[in-house]
Design an enzyme around this catalytic site. Structure first.
Site, mmCIF file in Angstrom:
data_model
loop_
_atom_site.group_PDB
_atom_site.id
_atom_site.type_symbol
_atom_site.label_atom_id
_atom_site.label_comp_id
_atom_site.label_asym_id
_atom_site.label_seq_id
_atom_site.Cartn_x
_atom_site.Cartn_y
_atom_site.Cartn_z
ATOM 1 N N ASP A 146 4.056 1.233 15.800
ATOM 2 C CA ASP A 146 3.092 1.534 14.734
ATOM 3 C C ASP A 146 2.917 3.045 14.556
ATOM 4 O OD1 ASP A 146 1.216 0.988 12.754
ATOM 5 O OD2 ASP A 146 0.199 -0.549 13.917
ATOM 6 N N GLY A 186 0.104 1.495 9.954
ATOM 7 C CA GLY A 186 -1.092 1.979 10.640
ATOM 8 C C GLY A 186 -1.480 3.362 10.159
ATOM 9 N N ASP A 216 -0.854 -2.619 5.115
ATOM 10 C CA ASP A 216 -0.972 -3.990 5.620
ATOM 11 C C ASP A 216 -1.173 -5.018 4.502
ATOM 12 O OD1 ASP A 216 -0.912 -2.711 8.015
ATOM 13 O OD2 ASP A 216 -2.750 -3.583 8.798
HETATM 14 C C1 GLA Z 1 -1.751 -1.668 11.939
HETATM 15 C C2 GLA Z 1 -0.512 -2.499 11.601
HETATM 16 C C3 GLA Z 1 -0.845 -3.972 11.765
HETATM 17 C C4 GLA Z 1 -1.286 -4.247 13.186
HETATM 18 C C5 GLA Z 1 -2.457 -3.345 13.561
HETATM 19 C C6 GLA Z 1 -2.771 -3.421 15.048
HETATM 20 O O1 GLA Z 1 -2.762 -1.871 11.024
HETATM 21 O O2 GLA Z 1 -0.058 -2.211 10.307
HETATM 22 O O3 GLA Z 1 0.293 -4.749 11.436
HETATM 23 O O4 GLA Z 1 -0.202 -4.065 14.043
HETATM 24 O O5 GLA Z 1 -2.201 -1.979 13.255
HETATM 25 O O6 GLA Z 1 -3.792 -2.548 15.437
#
Ligand code: GLA
Length: 420
Positions: A146, A186, A216
């Protein structure tokens, strides 16, 4: 004389992954949309058991991936290694890995290229070699890395490519074939378009086996904004490297994130067209019959895994004051095509049409080509069983965010119009 740009390509390609995995889009389960940070060892054992018992493994879902929050708050003070949180993973991550493998599944794990993960567990910054080796020692088959809490910010480019590249090299050096999933989701805004990770010569296939192209996907809008971004990147995906519009959302159960039933099925259809990783985020033990039917549809899975390995895209979109509709298409082996007709009108049914302009967007298809049309949800010939390229093919869809999916195979009756 060699063009300078081509020399640069060769140099970049030389750093690419050579790990022999990710030949087809990965299929499996990931904890994040199901459990978030409340994941425990018991959950993982149950999910592993159910992946086998409920037929998911047999259908091709091989990876069981542990996302964020498996880590103890600090590294081992003697070895400097990452370690599992013993309160929630008392038998150790190594043991859990053995349990998963004994079921015939593969084991995936999560880390972050920054100082700490998105949920503030220890990150891999400065520990790339040790962490890659720890994962290899644990028998890990898939690493998602991430993008949170980085030195120069989540989108600061030279560093982003450098640090993901360091983890890629560290994984390659372990000698263990490990699928490398780059997650730039992330630390970015919910509508962030991350297609630069696919298009930059330092990104895409030179960096990993898949790379997130959007923030996300955690509810309808973010998922389909991501799908629309992905639709512009078909040429960048292929064997060993895939654009990643993020994970699947189911419709029921107690999952942290979910969609409505027809929305979830529509996501599944479109992810098959997009040749996307299929990672389910929901508990199999409490999964509804509807969701099981969605994820076990072998005809849609076959589209996702089609050996021609060409990604699909939107070939027609219609906007009106009431909403919008899309037609998606993906070329398949055997001169066939997969088509998805999608209605995004919340309150209105819609007649979604692939018209002459839509057909013209299917590359290499001769006008007048005839196809037998199979409905991949009815598992039978479609209500309109023949389609002719260039002539309107329309599908009536009810209100709500829903879709229909078809496979078009060259019609043996009149094969005077095959692909050119
Ligand atoms: C980010 C990623 C998610 C997940 C979270 C975990 O938001 O994009 O897919 O892995 O972190 O904290």
């Amino acid at each position: 004389m060699l063009d300078v740009r081509c020399i640069a390509c060769l140099l970049v390609a030389a750093h690419g992954l050579d790990n022999g995995v990710g030949l087809l889009p990965p299929m499996g389960y990931n904890t994040w949309n199901d459990l978030g940070c409340s994941v425990t060892e018991d959950h993982i054992r149950q999910r592993a058991d159910m992946m086998v018992e409920r037929g998911l493994l047999k259908a091709g879902y091989t990876y069981l991936n542990l996302d964020d929050c498996w880590q103890a708050p600090a590294r081992d003070s003697l070895t400097g290694r990452l370690q599992g949180d013993l309160t929630r993973f008392p038998s150790s991550i190594r043991n859990l890995s053995d349990y998963i493998h004994a079921k015939g599944l593969k084991f995936g794990i999560y880390t972050d290229r920054g100082y700490s993960t998105c949920a503030n567990r220890p990150g891999s910054y400065g520990h790339e070699v040790l962490d890659a080796q720890t994962f290899a020692d644990w028998g890990v088959d898939y690493v998602k890395e991430d993008n949170c809490n980085t030195r120069s910010g989540s989108l600061a480019k030279p560093e982003l490519f450098e640090r993901f590249g360091m983890f890629r090299d560290a994984l390659n050096s372990t000698g263990r074939p490990i699928y490398f999933s780059i997650c730039c989701g992330g630390g970015v805004l919910p509508w962030a378009n991350l297609s630069f990770v696919a298009t930059d010569p330092r990104g895409g296939k030179t960096l990993g086996n898949s790379w997130r192209i959007h923030a996300d996907c955690d509810e309808w809008y973010t998922c389909f904004q991501g799908a629309r971004v992905d639709s512009n990147l078909p040429e960048l995906a292929g064997q060993g490297g895939f654009n990643d519009p993020d994970m699947l959302l189911a419709s029921g159960g107690l999952s942290v994130r979910r969609l409505l039933p027809e929305e979830s099925r529509t996501q599944f259809n479109v992810w098959a067209i997009l040749m996307a990783p299929l990672l389910i985020g929901s508990a199999f033990e409490s999964m509804s019959e509807w969701d099981l039917e969605t994820f076990l549809n072998e005809e849609v899975i076959a589209v996702n895994q089609d050996p021609l390995l060409k990604q699909g895209f939107v070939v027609k979109e219609n906007w009106s004051i009431f909403g919008y509709t899309w037609v998606w298409a993906r070329p398949l082996s055997g001169s066939s095509w997969a088509l998805v007709f999608q209605n995004n009108h919340i309150f209105f049914p819609s007649r979604v049409v692939c018209d002459s302009q839509c057909w013209a967007n299917l590359p290499g298809l001769a006008r007048g080509s005839r196809f037998d049309v199979r409905d991949l949800w009815k598992h039978a010939p479609a209500d309109v069983p023949v389609a002719v390229a260039g002539e309107d093919y329309s599908v009536q869809l009810p209100r709500g965010r829903c879709s229909a999916m078809f496979k078009l195979s060259p019609s043996p009756a009149k094969d005077d119009a095959l692909l050119v």
